[in-house]
Design a protein around this motif. Sequence first.
Motif, short mmCIF file in Angstrom:
data_model
loop_
_atom_site.label_atom_id
_atom_site.label_comp_id
_atom_site.label_asym_id
_atom_site.label_seq_id
_atom_site.Cartn_x
_atom_site.Cartn_y
_atom_site.Cartn_z
N GLY A 18 33.50 36.41 45.48
CA GLY A 18 32.35 36.77 44.66
C GLY A 18 32.65 36.54 43.19
N TRP A 19 31.69 36.85 42.37
CA TRP A 19 31.82 36.70 40.92
C TRP A 19 31.56 38.04 40.26
N SER A 41 31.32 37.35 35.17
CA SER A 41 31.43 35.90 34.92
C SER A 41 32.77 35.30 35.35
N GLY A 42 33.53 36.01 36.17
CA GLY A 42 34.79 35.46 36.66
C GLY A 42 34.91 35.61 38.16
N PRO A 43 35.75 34.80 38.80
CA PRO A 43 35.86 34.85 40.26
C PRO A 43 36.75 35.98 40.75
N TYR A 44 36.45 36.46 41.94
CA TYR A 44 37.30 37.38 42.68
C TYR A 44 37.87 36.56 43.83
N ILE A 45 39.17 36.25 43.75
CA ILE A 45 39.81 35.31 44.67
C ILE A 45 40.72 36.08 45.64
N CYS A 55 43.30 38.46 43.22
CA CYS A 55 43.14 38.07 41.83
C CYS A 55 41.69 38.26 41.41
N GLU A 56 41.50 39.06 40.39
CA GLU A 56 40.18 39.23 39.80
C GLU A 56 40.25 38.76 38.36
N TRP A 57 39.62 37.63 38.08
CA TRP A 57 39.63 37.04 36.74
C TRP A 57 38.84 37.94 35.81
N THR A 58 39.44 38.31 34.66
CA THR A 58 38.76 39.22 33.73
C THR A 58 38.43 38.57 32.40
N GLY A 59 38.92 37.36 32.18
CA GLY A 59 38.63 36.67 30.92
C GLY A 59 37.43 35.76 31.05
#
Length: 75
Positions: free
Chosen positions: A6-7, A10-14, A52-56
């Motif tokens: 998911g997103w 504005s970042g992906p949850y991988i 990994c949850e992108w936060t930037g």
Amino acid sequence: DIRVEGWYDSGPYIIWNESLGDGDSYIYGYQYEFSLTSDFSDIFYGGIAEYCEWTGPMFAGTYYFRVRAVDGSGN
């Protein structure tokens, strides 16, 4: 198997499938890295975690991602 679940902000949850290890050592976590180059010579974000949850912010362009299991000895 690596996939975007998911997103968020504005970042992906991988996420990825759990490694079974080799039987001699436990899995400590998973090292993940983001790069702007396919040879990973320019890694700009990474860590060790279960997911990994992108936060930037993510800007237009191509991103490369890789992940590997890390055992208790750091291998």
